[in-house]
Design a protein around this motif. Sequence first.
Motif, PDB file in Angstrom:
ATOM      1  N   LYS A 132       0.817  -1.216   0.000  1.00 25.54           N
ATOM      2  CA  LYS A 132       0.000   0.000   0.000  1.00 25.54           C
ATOM      3  C   LYS A 132       0.855   1.272   0.000  1.00 25.54           C
ATOM      4  O   LYS A 132       1.706   1.463   0.861  1.00 25.54           O
ATOM      5  N   GLY A 133       0.598   2.126  -1.005  1.00 21.77           N
ATOM      6  CA  GLY A 133       1.288   3.410  -1.070  1.00 21.77           C
ATOM      7  C   GLY A 133       2.743   3.336  -1.466  1.00 21.77           C
ATOM      8  O   GLY A 133       3.449   4.354  -1.413  1.00 21.77           O
ATOM      9  N   ARG A 134       3.228   2.174  -1.880  1.00 17.58           N
ATOM     10  CA  ARG A 134       4.636   2.034  -2.251  1.00 17.58           C
ATOM     11  C   ARG A 134       4.765   1.524  -3.690  1.00 17.58           C
ATOM     12  O   ARG A 134       3.863   0.917  -4.243  1.00 17.58           O
ATOM     13  N   TYR A 135       5.931   1.785  -4.242  1.00 16.57           N
ATOM     14  CA  TYR A 135       6.228   1.380  -5.606  1.00 16.57           C
ATOM     15  C   TYR A 135       6.879   0.006  -5.631  1.00 16.57           C
ATOM     16  O   TYR A 135       7.723  -0.308  -4.792  1.00 16.57           O
ATOM     17  N   LEU A 136       6.506  -0.783  -6.622  1.00 20.35           N
ATOM     18  CA  LEU A 136       7.287  -1.973  -6.945  1.00 20.35           C
ATOM     19  C   LEU A 136       8.485  -1.500  -7.743  1.00 20.35           C
ATOM     20  O   LEU A 136       8.341  -0.720  -8.695  1.00 20.35           O
ATOM     21  N   HIS A 137       9.657  -1.961  -7.377  1.00 20.93           N
ATOM     22  CA  HIS A 137      10.876  -1.494  -8.026  1.00 20.93           C
ATOM     23  C   HIS A 137      11.642  -2.667  -8.601  1.00 20.93           C
ATOM     24  O   HIS A 137      11.814  -3.701  -7.958  1.00 20.93           O
ATOM     25  N   GLY A 138      12.085  -2.502  -9.839  1.00 14.32           N
ATOM     26  CA  GLY A 138      12.877  -3.538 -10.493  1.00 14.32           C
ATOM     27  C   GLY A 138      13.509  -2.967 -11.751  1.00 14.32           C
ATOM     28  O   GLY A 138      13.671  -1.748 -11.879  1.00 14.32           O
ATOM     29  N   THR A 139      13.856  -3.834 -12.683  1.00 10.87           N
ATOM     30  CA  THR A 139      14.474  -3.395 -13.933  1.00 10.87           C
ATOM     31  C   THR A 139      13.684  -3.933 -15.115  1.00 10.87           C
ATOM     32  O   THR A 139      12.785  -4.772 -14.977  1.00 10.87           O
ATOM     33  N   THR A 140      14.059  -3.465 -16.286  1.00 11.42           N
ATOM     34  CA  THR A 140      13.398  -3.925 -17.509  1.00 11.42           C
ATOM     35  C   THR A 140      13.715  -5.381 -17.802  1.00 11.42           C
ATOM     36  O   THR A 140      13.090  -5.988 -18.671  1.00 11.42           O
ATOM     37  N   GLY A 141      14.671  -5.944 -17.094  1.00  9.89           N
ATOM     38  CA  GLY A 141      14.961  -7.367 -17.252  1.00  9.89           C
ATOM     39  C   GLY A 141      13.956  -8.251 -16.550  1.00  9.89           C
ATOM     40  O   GLY A 141      13.964  -9.472 -16.737  1.00  9.89           O
TER      41      GLY A 141
END
Length: 289
Positions: A164-173
């Motif tokens: 909730k209220g947070r971003y999922l973070h990763g890469t284009t891979g």
Amino acid sequence: MSRMSRKRVWSGALCCAVVLLTVPACSSDGDDGGGGGDKAGGGGGNGLAGMSARKISDKAKQELLDARSVHLSMKRTGGDATAKGGDDRDAGADADTDAGADDPTSLELTLDRDGNCAGTMKEAGGASLELVKRGDKVWMKPDETFWRTQVPGGDGKAAAELFKGRYLHGTTGDPMLKDVAEVCDLKELQREIQDSDDTDDAKSLHKGEPTTVDGVDVIPLTGRDDGKKNTMYIATEGKPYLVKSVERDEGGERTTTGFTDYGEPVPSKTPSPKESVDVAKLKERLRKA
């Protein structure tokens, strides 16, 4: 997570622009020399009023192809957008024939040729997400409705609470983020416009009288393709930018796309680590479910 694909977004945002910018050179407003534009009066600070529809569309196409960046504001209303849009009846965007609850109905996105972007998307089913991409890094913040509709069973509710209220973070891979992030590639979009073939259904292009759209002096160009009426508005002051495109189909669906901030940089601010959760944590939760 991959349902908001580049194909769905771009087909809604640029269908009429691509059609009108690639129609055959059989415009209905005279020859290529002037095409009756002089009688329009006004709207001609950059010389468009005296040009044929074909020449105007060629210039607008080239500006779009040369753009280093642009902001898209897309809205889809009526037809499936209204019928399936739930509380988002005033939003609108993708005009795919298979439009459904997973199709975007509105889009605000700034993107550039380096693949950077920042913006928001909403689906017909009411779900929405924020998207930020810098280089190969991606941040995506879905709302609760998105989690409930994209993650099966009770896991969606649990994921909505967990992230909730947070971003999922990763890469284009990461496959989970790759499809969504593909909407950020302006260079690929320009390549698709450049490679678009003239269609047999796009028979003519009509130049209208000068008018004003969103405070900008423009000349409208109207044509038809595959049973749909398409209108694009080209700026008559400064560079001949495509300012807005509108597509209407026989089912009452209307797709409107605004094109602004040509050449303006994509916002460079990215979510902080405190605002972000590694996408690996979501995968872990899905494996346990």
